[in-house]
Scaffold this active site. Sequence first.
Site, PDB file in Angstrom:
ATOM      1  N   ARG B  32      39.718  78.514  39.893  1.00  0.00           N
ATOM      2  CA  ARG B  32      40.508  78.101  41.013  1.00  0.00           C
ATOM      3  C   ARG B  32      41.984  77.448  40.631  1.00  0.00           C
ATOM      4  NH1 ARG B  32      34.820  77.147  41.314  1.00  0.00           N
ATOM      5  NH2 ARG B  32      34.206  78.141  43.328  1.00  0.00           N
ATOM      6  N   GLU B  95      41.727  86.130  37.975  1.00  0.00           N
ATOM      7  CA  GLU B  95      42.348  86.140  39.532  1.00  0.00           C
ATOM      8  C   GLU B  95      42.517  84.814  40.047  1.00  0.00           C
ATOM      9  OE1 GLU B  95      37.881  86.715  41.520  1.00  0.00           O
ATOM     10  OE2 GLU B  95      38.493  86.320  43.876  1.00  0.00           O
ATOM     11  N   ASN B  99      42.544  77.535  47.227  1.00  0.00           N
ATOM     12  CA  ASN B  99      42.401  77.416  48.999  1.00  0.00           C
ATOM     13  C   ASN B  99      43.421  75.920  49.454  1.00  0.00           C
ATOM     14  OD1 ASN B  99      39.485  77.615  48.420  1.00  0.00           O
ATOM     15  ND2 ASN B  99      39.212  76.342  47.567  1.00  0.00           N
ATOM     16  N   GLU B 168      43.874  79.521  24.411  1.00  0.00           N
ATOM     17  CA  GLU B 168      44.096  79.961  23.853  1.00  0.00           C
ATOM     18  C   GLU B 168      45.634  79.997  23.384  1.00  0.00           C
ATOM     19  OE1 GLU B 168      41.031  80.631  21.721  1.00  0.00           O
ATOM     20  OE2 GLU B 168      41.285  80.840  19.787  1.00  0.00           O
TER      21      GLU B 168
END
Lengths: 176, 176
Positions: B32, B95, B99, B168
């Site tokens: 997210r 992905e 929101n 990383e």
Amino acid sequence: MSLQDELDALPGVTATPDDATRGFVFNHTMLRVKDIANSLDFYTRVLGFTVVRKRDFDEAAFSLYFLVRVADRSAIPADEPARGQWLLSQPGVLELTHNHGTQDDPGFAYHDGNSEPRGFGHICISVPDVEAACARFEALGVPFQKRLTDGRMKDIAFIKDPDGYWVEILQPTPRG
Amino acid sequence: MSLQDELDALPGVTATPDDATRGFVFNHTMLRVKDIANSLDFYTRVLGFTVVRKRDFDEAAFSLYFLVRVADRSAIPADEPARGQWLLSQPGVLELTHNHGTQDDPGFAYHDGNSEPRGFGHICISVPDVEAACARFEALGVPFQKRLTDGRMKDIAFIKDPDGYWVEILQPTPRG
């Protein structure tokens, strides 16, 4: 305007990758796990992953496990250093971190990211046949976060790994 | 005993993947993000990703963005449904879930998983030349969680994406 042109025009997007990023690979995602035997069981038996490398840091009391999901295990070089170089050049590697001893603490649990405080959401496994895959997970007793029949999105399911991390299951092609 | 045999003998491991897992692919990892324009800038400009798909769920007020890091963008099918099927068959997809509106809330922040409660740790980008990559990140003003020179592990670095998720950076081959 092509679909790619539309996506490349989104706010923030650099449409032409910098030459300096040539050869960059999204290699792995790291999750901490409480009980490594349970996690290795889930990822190798239920999802068909192969363990390619284990690294132990005894002084700091943790170990790292690198797993891949490959069509053909013979593609994995047998020995180091070719094996490690291959591993770190692949996309889609899963790294599991086990801090020694957490498996013996009944109250210990990692956070799956889907309740507060939120952040990480899930990993996803794509499968050739989502209905067959979910029927097999049911038969194996794998816990579901969302079955195909739950909610509005009937083409995806979410199962849970032993730490409760969500694993989305979908198929790339239309369902027959 | 080969290295693979040793790894396959670890507690919990199923050495021979079940035929039912044939065709399974570790497709994506979902994070997210608070401000999608900032995230698209970071992943496309700094790391060279390409946005392959955007899905909007207006009623539920969120959007999904699927990004890949590919050597050759011409490998991405131009149109649906081939494009979506290709995307969901690839390993190493990122992905991002946005929101709607979080970018306008000064106090809003996602949790990177590396302070309590811990869980998800990081994603990793492998690069052909880790020193050159890190020098470029410095020049671009990208924040570091760990420079190559910090700590004991001199061959890896961690940068931070706009939400503070750790990324990383390493190179698969020995440093010259």
